[in-house]
Design a protein around this motif. Structure first.
Motif, short mmCIF file in Angstrom:
data_model
loop_
_atom_site.label_atom_id
_atom_site.label_comp_id
_atom_site.label_asym_id
_atom_site.label_seq_id
_atom_site.Cartn_x
_atom_site.Cartn_y
_atom_site.Cartn_z
N ASP A 36 -59.45 33.76 62.71
CA ASP A 36 -60.40 32.76 62.97
C ASP A 36 -60.77 31.95 61.70
O ASP A 36 -61.01 30.56 61.45
N ILE A 39 -58.20 29.51 60.73
CA ILE A 39 -58.10 28.51 61.58
C ILE A 39 -59.25 27.43 61.42
O ILE A 39 -59.14 26.18 61.21
N ASP A 40 -60.37 28.07 60.97
CA ASP A 40 -61.66 27.28 60.72
C ASP A 40 -61.48 26.50 59.44
O ASP A 40 -62.04 25.54 59.15
N HIS A 44 -52.47 24.80 59.50
CA HIS A 44 -51.77 24.00 60.75
C HIS A 44 -51.06 25.14 61.59
O HIS A 44 -50.66 24.76 62.72
N THR A 74 -55.62 33.83 68.53
CA THR A 74 -55.50 32.52 68.33
C THR A 74 -55.39 31.46 69.65
O THR A 74 -56.08 30.34 69.45
N ARG A 75 -55.05 31.91 70.57
CA ARG A 75 -55.22 31.43 72.02
C ARG A 75 -54.76 29.98 72.03
O ARG A 75 -55.49 29.07 72.64
N ARG A 77 -54.77 27.77 69.69
CA ARG A 77 -55.20 26.79 68.78
C ARG A 77 -54.46 26.41 67.60
O ARG A 77 -54.42 24.90 67.34
N VAL A 78 -53.69 27.03 67.11
CA VAL A 78 -52.40 26.56 66.11
C VAL A 78 -51.24 27.17 66.38
O VAL A 78 -51.20 28.60 67.31
#
Length: 341
Positions: A36, A39-40, A44, A74-75, A77-78
């Motif tokens: 998290d 990603i936050d 990429h 990650t679900r 998101r990237v």
């Protein structure tokens, strides 16, 4: 899907460290928090089970579990570029099949290691995997640890194997990367080129690379992301300044301890608990890492990521530009007297 430049892998894919508990088991809650955090902070993509992730120090089951945890957290998101290198082609194909079921974007596969193979052997290895993989493949060239992947082999695999979509090159060899791009891009506009050498991220992007798999992004994602964006936007002066600021941090993490312990020490300073490495340490190494932590804290503090250590940081000596210019002039003058310059 048509083979176009828009389909390439691009951007900064972080080769993440795997946080461990005090007894050196995978620390799942901290790994999820780390995902998290990355990603936050704008990376990429993620690149688990790479060299920074110490993939050789985990079992097959643990490597799969690492990808499971990260894919779940990650679900989508990237994208995830999953390290799928096993000790032989058969087991690597099994890893490709499993990571495909987890929804990974592609896998990265290092060329055969331990046994140094000829270019023909490297080609045959990747051809066997590519012909039997349900997921796209990124070649991983790291000649200091594995059989090198030469330009004709990359070109041949790109021509013959639609599943081979990119190469991650960690040699730091700029001319080698240029030769690969020149040989392959005209044949496969969708083929991606990723550099794994942080010290040359900006020049690699300028010659045509699409991004990087940079270990520094696992510690200071703000820097690598901004460096990528500035370079791609053509803001060369700003990008160059940032590349030079990145260099001492990268060099210190890479060369001041056994890889990737310097990166683990720096990550702890960013607030993520990496835990111990699985590689046993001597008392001397433990003490050296303690001293390295202060040095890294100073470098991170200079970028505003941490506070300075309690003892403070030494102010680097200033460079007298006029003095340097005089020295250069004297050296050139002496060379001319000797008929060399």
């Amino acid at each position: 899907m048509a083979a176009t430049a828009e389909n390439r892998l691009r951007g900064i894919f972080t080769p993440n460290i795997v946080p461990l508990t005090s007894d050196a088991e995978i620390n799942e809650p901290e790994l999820r928090r780390y995902v998290d955090w990355l990603i936050d902070h704008g990376v990429h993509g993620l690149y688990p089970n790479g060299s920074t992730g110490e993939f050789t120090r985990f079992t097959v089951e643990e490597r799969r579990r690492i990808i499971e945890i990260m894919a779940d957290q990650t679900r989508g998101r990237v994208p995830i570029l999953a390290g799928a290198a096993e000790a032989n082609a058969r087991e690597t194909i099994k890893a490709c099949e499993y990571y495909h079921t987890l929804g990974c974007r592609a896998v990265a596969i290092v060329s055969p290691f331990y046994y140094k193979l000829s270019p023909a052997g490297v080609y045959a290895y990747f051809k066997e995997i590519a012909d039997n993989s349900p997921i796209d493949i990124t070649l991983y060239n790291i000649p200091m640890f594995a059989s090198p992947i030469d330009v004709p082999t990359v070109q041949r695999l790109a021509e013959e194997c639609p599943r081979v979509i990119a190469i991650k090159d960690s040699s730091g060899d700029l001319p080698h990367m240029m030769r690969m791009i020149a040989a392959v891009r005209k044949l496969r506009p969708d083929f991606g080129f990723m550099t794994g050498w942080d010290a040359a991220l900006m020049p690699m992007l300028l010659i045509g690379c699409d991004g990087g798999t940079n270990a520094t992004s696992g510690v200071a994602p703000e820097i690598t992301k901004k460096l990528y964006e500035l370079t791609m936007a053509g803001k060369i002066d700003e990008a160059r300044d940032l590349q030079y600021r990145l260099l001492p941090l990268f060099d210190t993490m890479l060369y001041s301890a056994e890889f990737p312990d310097g990166f683990r020490a720096a990550l702890k300073l960013r607030g993520i608990e990496p835990g111990p490495s699985r590689q046993p340490k001597s008392a001397v190494q433990v003490d050296q890492l303690r001293q390295l932590s202060d040095q890294l804290q100073c470098l991170l503090a200079a970028e505003g990521f941490t506070k300075e250590p309690a003892a403070g940081c030494k102010v680097p000596p200033t460079v007298d530009a006029d003095h340097v210019a005089r020295i250069v002039q004297n050296v050139v003058g002496e060379l001319r007297k000797r008929g060399i310059a």
